[in-house]
Motif scaffolding. Structure first.
Motif, PDB file in Angstrom:
ATOM      1  N   GLU A 196      -4.682   7.770  -2.972  1.00 34.39           N
ATOM      2  CA  GLU A 196      -5.178   6.492  -2.453  1.00 34.39           C
ATOM      3  C   GLU A 196      -5.519   5.524  -3.589  1.00 34.39           C
ATOM      4  O   GLU A 196      -5.453   4.304  -3.413  1.00 34.39           O
ATOM      5  CB  GLU A 196      -6.385   6.745  -1.543  1.00 34.39           C
ATOM      6  N   HIS A 223       1.719   4.574  -2.741  1.00 37.31           N
ATOM      7  CA  HIS A 223       1.803   6.027  -2.514  1.00 37.31           C
ATOM      8  C   HIS A 223       3.171   6.551  -2.969  1.00 37.31           C
ATOM      9  O   HIS A 223       3.280   7.593  -3.622  1.00 37.31           O
ATOM     10  CB  HIS A 223       1.641   6.330  -1.027  1.00 37.31           C
ATOM     11  N   HIS A 274       0.836  -1.203   0.000  1.00 38.92           N
ATOM     12  CA  HIS A 274       0.000   0.000   0.000  1.00 38.92           C
ATOM     13  C   HIS A 274       0.879   1.266   0.000  1.00 38.92           C
ATOM     14  O   HIS A 274       0.718   2.149  -0.848  1.00 38.92           O
ATOM     15  CB  HIS A 274      -0.904  -0.024   1.236  1.00 38.92           C
TER      16      HIS A 274
HETATM   17 ZN    ZN Z   1      -3.078   5.197   1.894  1.00 37.85          ZN
END
Ligand code: ZN
Length: 497
Positions: free
Chosen positions: A292, A266, A262
């Motif tokens: 996101e 980013h 995750h």
């Molecule tokens: Zn995030």
């Protein structure tokens, strides 16, 4: 500057001035990284003052009267320069609405609040955090009122994180998502077949070795980044210093691996922005929702896909020996196991957006003056019982679980779901653009996917508005449809619905 400055000179002077502002903002951001990754606990009060001081400098720079002058004279030579001016103007207009006293006070209070929240969460002691939370809410209400200038307070806050979004536009998307998500959740919970979880103990050092492998697999540039541990995983920085954090729980290796993927999403976004935009207003992700979308598509649509988990199954077996799941197919089901749980960051793809909707509604009430900080815990617990069918057993599983409100980040949560919606759209477009995607994912090779994301989206930074950014990458206007179709197809198959 003199009256006979040419438009071109005005633009050059403005961009040189802005470059220092952007550099200082990066420094402030790195202090934030330090605070959460390595700062000694005893430094909390001092760090609050340090951050307030640098916020004061930034605020003074963003409200400097010369900016208005430059902005009036400068002319843009093409769409990139136009976008630069648009962003500088936006920041300037925003900053001039906020009194310097308020800007520095928010920086100071929210920096200290984080430590108070962490302590309250550790001890499950809402009362310990409440005076701080009340102060943070009061400050953000004051700020929102200054920004909204008579308009809606919550919309003013949303606009900071997702320019152009309003609670009406987000509410409409959530209203469209909710019935299909609830129906899917009910069908899954009532299914005959439930995958077994992955069981065992997984040494943290080995988890970290595989976490590094995963970040590399998703194209993380170690020459311009680093991986550290944090209580609440996050990424930080832009350009050539983009850092990520993760965490390890011995019995829950997926927590570490999927937090890492995750945050790599980013970071890949920030590392992928055109170097020509470095230390300019365009040199960062264009909104929290678009940000996101990158972390989510890396984590879920790619990272939790059947072909990629088959590769991960092999890598886990290589690192940890035989697993409790008997084969790659059982492992895929374990990775995607759906279960109502208290914690948003650990939620499966089906429950995740329900967690966000809960926070979105509470925040709207808070900024409409229909709810006070002292009433949040009860409101949270009531709503959680309704939506998840489970009673919250302790505050660290409820109202105290997330760091956001201590940081004053009201209006931020809905961008997580917006990111999921955008990721759904991007995945549909990616599948059309890269037909043999699954074959490369099965080899642990994400390059065709990450290359497409970099080309169509990441490299543009803040050149376009959030919706334009997604529409330009996808070739269609974003909506919740593709995400819901993807979820129903994926989980319908796993649970034989
Ligand atoms: Zn995030």
């Amino acid at each position: 500057m003199t009256a006979n400055t040419t438009p071109t000179t005005a633009f050059t002077e403005l961009m040189a001035y802005q470059r220092d502002t952007e550099a200082l903002a990066q420094v402030a951001g790195r202090l934030g990284w330090d605070q959460e990754a390595v700062m000694p606990r005893g430094a909390a009060e001092q760090r609050g003052e340090e951050l307030a001081a640098i916020e004061g400098v930034l605020h003074a720079r963003r409200t400097d009267p010369r900016l208005a002058d430059w902005l009036e004279r400068a002319t843009a030579d093409g769409p990139v320069a136009e976008a630069q001016l648009r962003q500088i103007r936006r920041d300037h207009v925003r900053a001039t609405k906020i009194p310097a006293r308020l800007a520095t006070e928010i920086a100071r209070v929210t920096s200290i609040a984080q430590g108070t929240w962490a302590e309250a969460r550790r001890n499950d002691d809402v009362a310990h955090f409440l005076p701080t939370l009340e102060r943070v809410v009061a400050l953000r209400r004051e700020e929102a009122a200054a920004l909204a200038a008579g308009g809606d307070l919550y919309d003013a806050l949303l606009d900071d994180y997702e320019p152009g979004a309003t609670q009406a536009s987000i509410g409409a998307i959530f209203d469209a998502m909710r019935p299909r998500l609830v129906a899917l959740r009910e069908a899954i919970l009532g299914a005959d077949r439930h995958p077994a979880p992955l069981e065992g103990r997984f040494p943290p050092e080995t988890q970290m070795r595989l976490a590094r492998e995963l970040a590399s697999a998703f194209g993380y540039d170690w020459n311009r980044g680093r991986l550290d541990l944090a209580v609440h995983p996050f990424s930080n920085g832009s350009g050539n210093d983009v850092r990520i954090t993760t965490r390890t729980v011995e019995e829950e290796p997926f927590n570490c691996f999927y937090s890492t993927i995750h945050e790599t999403g980013h970071a890949a976004y920030e590392q992928g922005i055109d170097q020509a935009y470095l230390l300019t207003p365009l040199g960062q992700g264009c909104s929290m929702g678009v940000h996101e979308s990158q972390s989510r598509i890396y984590e879920n649509q790619l990272g939790r896909s059947r072909p990629f988990t088959a590769w991960l199954y092999d890598r886990m077996t290589a690192h940890f020996g035989p697993l409790s799941t008997k084969d790659a197919e059982a492992f895929y089901a374990a990775v995607n196991r759906v279960q109502p749980g208290y914690i948003r960051t650990e939620a499966d793809e089906v429950h995740y957006n329900l967690h966000i909707m809960l926070r979105f509604d509470l925040e709207r009430q808070l900024f409409a003056g229909k709810l006070e900080a002292a009433e949040l815990e009860e409101a949270w617990n009531t709503r959680f019982q309704q939506d998840f069918g489970v009673a919250v057993d302790k505050p660290s599983h409820g109202v105290l679980q997330d760091v956001h409100w201590s940081l004053g980040l009201f209006g931020y949560f809905p961008t997580y779901s917006l990111g999921n919606v955008y990721a759904g759209c991007l995945m549909q477009a990616l599948r059309a653009a890269v037909p043999d995607l699954d074959a490369s994912l099965a080899r642990g090779d994400t390059a065709p996917a990450t290359r497409w994301l970099r080309e169509t989206l990441q490299r543009h930074g803040r050149l376009r508005s959030p919706r334009e950014t997604i529409a330009a990458a996808c070739g269609f206007e974003p909506s919740e449809g593709p995400l819901l179709d993807y979820l129903e197809a994926k989980f319908g198959e796993i649970y034989a619905l």
